[in-house]
Design an enzyme around this catalytic site. Sequence first.
Site, mmCIF file in Angstrom:
data_model
loop_
_atom_site.group_PDB
_atom_site.id
_atom_site.type_symbol
_atom_site.label_atom_id
_atom_site.label_comp_id
_atom_site.label_asym_id
_atom_site.label_seq_id
_atom_site.Cartn_x
_atom_site.Cartn_y
_atom_site.Cartn_z
ATOM 1 N N ASP A 58 0.870 -1.168 0.000
ATOM 2 C CA ASP A 58 0.000 0.000 0.000
ATOM 3 C C ASP A 58 0.913 1.226 0.000
ATOM 4 O O ASP A 58 2.091 1.148 0.352
ATOM 5 C CB ASP A 58 -0.963 0.000 1.204
HETATM 6 C C1 BGC Z 1 -4.908 3.369 -0.054
HETATM 7 C C2 BGC Z 1 -4.973 2.347 -1.172
HETATM 8 C C3 BGC Z 1 -4.815 3.047 -2.491
HETATM 9 C C4 BGC Z 1 -3.500 3.817 -2.507
HETATM 10 C C5 BGC Z 1 -3.228 4.548 -3.796
HETATM 11 C C6 BGC Z 1 -3.691 4.260 -0.161
HETATM 12 O O1 BGC Z 1 -3.798 5.317 0.715
HETATM 13 O O2 BGC Z 1 -4.926 2.706 1.183
HETATM 14 O O3 BGC Z 1 -6.193 1.655 -1.117
HETATM 15 O O4 BGC Z 1 -4.865 2.136 -3.542
HETATM 16 O O5 BGC Z 1 -3.526 4.764 -1.455
HETATM 17 O O6 BGC Z 1 -4.046 5.648 -3.932
#
Ligand code: BGC
Length: 738
Positions: free
Chosen positions: A289
Amino acid sequence: MYKPTRLPATLLAIALMLFSLPCAFAQHRLHNAEEEKIKSYPWMNPSLSPDERADMVLKELTLDEKIDLVHGNGMPGWGKPRPNAYLGNGGAGFVLGVPRLGIPIIQMSDAAYGVRSSAENGRYSTALPSNLGSAASWDPQAACEYGALIGRELRAQGYNMTLGGGVNITREPRNGRTFEYMGEDPILAGTLVGNRIKCEQAQHVIGDIKHYAVNDQESGRNEVDSIIGKRALRETDLLAFEIGIAIGNPGAVMCSYNSLNGNFACENKYLLTDVLKDEWKFKGFVLSDWGGTHSTVKASAAGLDNEEPMDDFFGDKLKQAVQSGQVPMSQLDDHARRMLRAEFASGIVDSPTGKAVVDVEGGFAVARQLAEQSTVLLKNQDSILPLDRTKVQSIAIIGSHADMGMISGGGSAQVDPPGPPSHWQEHVWFPTSPLKAVAAKVPGAKVQFDSGADPASAAALAKNSDVAIVFANQWESEGMDLPNLSLPDNQDALIEQVAAANPHTIVVLETGTAVTMPWVDKVGGILEAWYAGSKGADAVANILFGDVNPTAKLPMTFPRSVEDLPHPKLVTPPPGAHGREAVMRTGEAKATFSVNYDEGLKVGYKWYDADNKPVLFPFGYGLSYTTYAYSDLKVAPGNGASVSFDVKNTGSRAGAEIAEVYAALPSSAGEPPRRLVGWSKVQLNPGESKHVRLSIDPKYLSVFDETANAWKLVPGTYSFMVGGSSQNLPLSQKADLK
Ligand code: BGC
């Protein structure tokens, strides 16, 4: 003075053109030659397996090219753009390809309920109902259409990878991302997310499932250690992933921000290697993530394949670690091979993306149909619904900006409505106006709107109307949890006052999770529309007036009060526990506080069933404008069990009943009272009866034996129960399973 004539100028131009043509042709030839060369590479042969093709490419890669494959290159708005930022497509990030070998850049976009960041890129995306809403359809085919639409729109916008596929189990209904997930039951959630991913990937985008694992609340998500026993972990949160991965075969798994049982998810060997790669035989790649990577050597050894969105740990540091032998080359090779394999398996090498205009009208049709299948009829006293358009002469539409739109879920899932870019955690209403949609159904009637800001004025309008429809919202977003499950902004009082003024009051809920309803006995009808997407208003109006008979059922329990939750008080980080510095205090990443999920196996309905706690609306519950009767249950043991029964439409309208099958395991298994093991959505005309036959997967009847580290069917007497909700199971039959 020399004055050039037109003729010499033209001649000059022709001469110049003739002179430059060979160069242009040469360049073109070179380009073609390069393309031809790439096409002739053995790994470009689509009849070979993705593994064979990935292996061939891997042999050609330099160390730098391998490193390029295992990290991101920044995200718009995430620090200073890198010099190669121009290669991005405006999404959440990208991974460099290997152009000389025909390996494309992976362009990733968030796409939970539609493609993100449309406005800043000047594009258009359809907003589908929230993921939780889509889970209320209980319909794998609907999940497939959901994924296919998002896959098409991703590609049209130049992306070849989705970051959708959220399936964290609803352990904590105040979790601000509940709307991005598929509810509280692992078999339902896993089946639906798997079908979504399968059809999304069929459009030739790399699919994703996230956030692996037990990122079940947003409070302190970067600092929290989720503590949970192995058996409970495997039978609940991980089971949803296991099923989703088995059905959808996604190219990617996104590891989550939190720590799990002492190790951060993106450097957790048990999660990434022991379970995901070794036991489940997952062949795709694990990406962190965003900012969820905490180390180089530990994360690489644990099974993280790709750091996003930057290269703090998997750039130069990884290269040096490989050169110094701290990270074996074979490990880097495995990471790079997995990236390549996902590119071949998804088809993005053989079918490169080509930008296109999205089919807006087609998207609207899908969005409306999915919203119709997601909207749950929770209460229908004295058949107040459907509204009779030949009789109703005046309707009051109240609250929640229902004159102009319906609310949507925030954070990285946010889809932009037409207009300028939406900002992080801004409340966004989609321009799908319930007022207009209702008015269109009854052209002769007086349909008036009151904002609900002043409950007294709303009540006065309700009093003078045949029917009052109150729209109520509960907004939620990534990055925060809800303080409780009450409707915010005095909406409970608004509903109470309107209902007191007019007994024909219907409440339409636009919520991301369960809400409590102190007014439940005072209103005539309740519809749960979730975050309903681009065409939510049309879907709601179709259900209100009976053009569509509701079929959806709750994918999560609606409790009576937060006091009844396994953890009545949300656990939040104590002072000093917040931020990267706190996490890195000892030099090694360590969680700073913990949430102990000591309810274990008892997630959602299993908690309330085990404690005999009454609920507001149970899991699996949802009404229809017709009625159904169940009969003739038969259970035959054998490779799990085979269950058959009849469902009859006993009312006067065509409909579709989601028939649910639950099993109670032998008491020696030590399980909660019952679990969902199967279901079928049965289309029935009035008076029609159908015979339903379901084979129940043995795993769905098993428990996870920690000592044997394996699933085990506990021999003994099982009860199979069938009916229309987890608390309305008229049929029951015992069977001995071995
Ligand atoms: C989120 C993810 C997301 C990523 C990219 C993170 O803050 O938890 O679900 O895909 O950002 O935007």
